[in-house]
Enzyme design. Structure first.
Site, PDB file in Angstrom:
ATOM      1  N   LYS A   1       0.881  -1.355  -0.067  1.00  0.00           N
ATOM      2  CA  LYS A   1      -0.031  -0.077   0.083  1.00  0.00           C
ATOM      3  C   LYS A   1       0.966   1.300   0.108  1.00  0.00           C
ATOM      4  O   LYS A   1       0.424   2.344  -0.382  1.00  0.00           O
ATOM      5  CB  LYS A   1      -1.012  -0.011   1.140  1.00  0.00           C
ATOM      6  CG  LYS A   1      -2.111  -1.073   1.059  1.00  0.00           C
ATOM      7  CD  LYS A   1      -3.389  -0.684   1.798  1.00  0.00           C
ATOM      8  CE  LYS A   1      -2.788  -1.227   3.501  1.00  0.00           C
ATOM      9  NZ  LYS A   1      -2.441  -2.693   3.427  1.00  0.00           N
TER      10      LYS A   1
ATOM     11  N   TYR B   1       1.611   4.254   6.445  1.00  0.00           N
ATOM     12  CA  TYR B   1       2.849   3.733   6.052  1.00  0.00           C
ATOM     13  C   TYR B   1       3.888   4.785   6.330  1.00  0.00           C
ATOM     14  O   TYR B   1       4.915   4.729   6.881  1.00  0.00           O
ATOM     15  CB  TYR B   1       3.109   2.899   4.869  1.00  0.00           C
ATOM     16  CG  TYR B   1       2.294   1.519   4.956  1.00  0.00           C
ATOM     17  CD1 TYR B   1       1.730   0.912   6.046  1.00  0.00           C
ATOM     18  CD2 TYR B   1       2.358   0.941   3.562  1.00  0.00           C
ATOM     19  CE1 TYR B   1       1.380  -0.273   6.128  1.00  0.00           C
ATOM     20  CE2 TYR B   1       1.442  -0.381   3.598  1.00  0.00           C
ATOM     21  CZ  TYR B   1       1.071  -1.026   4.807  1.00  0.00           C
ATOM     22  OH  TYR B   1       0.459  -2.163   4.805  1.00  0.00           O
TER      23      TYR B   1
END
Length: 353
Positions: A113, A144
């Site tokens: 992702k 992230y």
């Protein structure tokens, strides 16, 4: 090289496999989680909610880990909430180990992702394939990215080395994990076989036709330990996939055969597992009773939504392993064997018939 490892998220698919790898190599392993269920007795269990900074500091105090493997995450309703919660979880952990003054390396596990975007903006952009670690961040909120920035700030403060590991879909042994496609497909196949249903590919025509890859959880564990103990690999973001590529149109019937179920022809239309398996909660207890399986809730085993997200993408997704290869990591796995080996263990452990 070995040391004293703190594995954060030790009961998950990433954490459980890296803990097993570390134990096999002679490390002293501490495992932090909220519920230490079925842990290897050689692991020193630490129990805390990562969002509670005081609780994390209390359980970490005096443990003096040399290496930290952060392998967990918490899903929230929005990406803004994901960023807040997951950033704080990592921050609390790094603040706690900072007081120990013992850490030499921190390895953070994220995923693809990073290139595909968060669930709210999933696959809106088509980054060039194969995905490369030097590609720019996408212009979307992404937890992230927040975690990387938290990590980098702690590096500046405390001076340890770091690595960020970006696997694709993980295939491996773990129960109750939100991202385990292998277990999800095994349960799906078992229900299809027990009810006489055909084994329909649930995803998009793009995924059916496109080249893709996955990551064996054992290979991720190998990669984590390698990067944490190899000076050349320090301070890098690193993709990690099996090293082979495949198309679902060829893999799907092979998995059906391995599961002993009939593969339905793909008609080009998605058949989401969340729809197909809406009655799984009613069917599974009878499957468990009939075959004498371990009494496990089907919603604990199978993650319909996550497998639907993986297989429902409308863009091509595969990964460049060049950086790790150039730095000396030569580990590979055969993807079909990743699936079939997991299916065999699930049968042996009486999870599926």
């Amino acid at each position: 090289m070995s040391g004293r490892a703190l594995v954060v998220g030790v009961t998950g698919i990433s954490g459980g496999n890296v803990a097993a790898r570390l134990l096999a190599e002679g490390w002293d392993v501490l495992g932090l989680c909220r519920r230490p269920v079925e842990l290897d007795p050689r692991i020193t269990a630490l129990t805390a909610d990562l969002e509670d900074a005081d609780a994390v500091a209390a359980v970490v105090r005096g443990t003096a880990p040399t290496h930290v493997f952060f392998t967990t995450w918490s899903r929230r309703e929005t990406e803004a909430e994901n960023c807040d919660a997951n950033g704080r979880m990592l921050q609390n952990l790094l603040d706690a180990v900072s007081d120990e003054r013992s850490v030499r390396h921190v390895a953070l596990t994220t995923g693809l992702k990073h290139y595909l975007g968060p669930f709210e903006a999933y696959a809106r952009a088509q980054p060039d394939t194969p995905f490369s670690e030097d590609q720019a961040r996408l212009p979307y909120e992404n937890f992230y990215y927040v975690q990387e920035d938290v990590l980098f700030a702690a590096v500046e403060r405390d001076g340890f080395t770091w690595s960020v590991h970006r696997p694709h879909t993980l295939i491996g042994w773990a129960l109750g994990n939100a991202m385990n496609m292998g277990v999800t497909l095994a349960v799906y196949g078992a229900i299809c076989r027990e009810t006489g249903r055909a084994f329909h590919f649930p995803g998009s025509s793009e995924q059916w036709e496109a080249v893709t890859d996955v990551t064996d959880a054992g290979l991720l564990a190998e990669h984590l330990v390698w990067a944490s103990t190899t000076p050349a690999a320090a301070n890098h973001a690193l993709n990690i996939v099996n090293g082979d590529v495949f198309r679902w149109r060829r893999m799907w019937p092979r998995l059906a055969e391995a599961l002993g179920v009939e593969s339905a022809p793909f008609d080009g239309e998605p058949a989401p597992l969340q729809v197909q398996m809406a009655d799984a909660g009613e069917i599974w207890p009878e499957v468990v009773r009939r075959h004498g399986l371990r009494d496990t809730n089907v919603e604990t085993l199978a993650s319909w939504w996550h497998t639907d997200a993986d297989l429902g993408r409308t863009i091509e997704t595969f990964t460049d392993m060049g950086r790790s290869r150039r730095l000396g990591f030569l580990g590979v796995r055969d993807t079909e064997s990743s699936f079939t080996g997991l299916f065999a263990r699930l049968r042996k452990e009486r999870i599926v018939p």
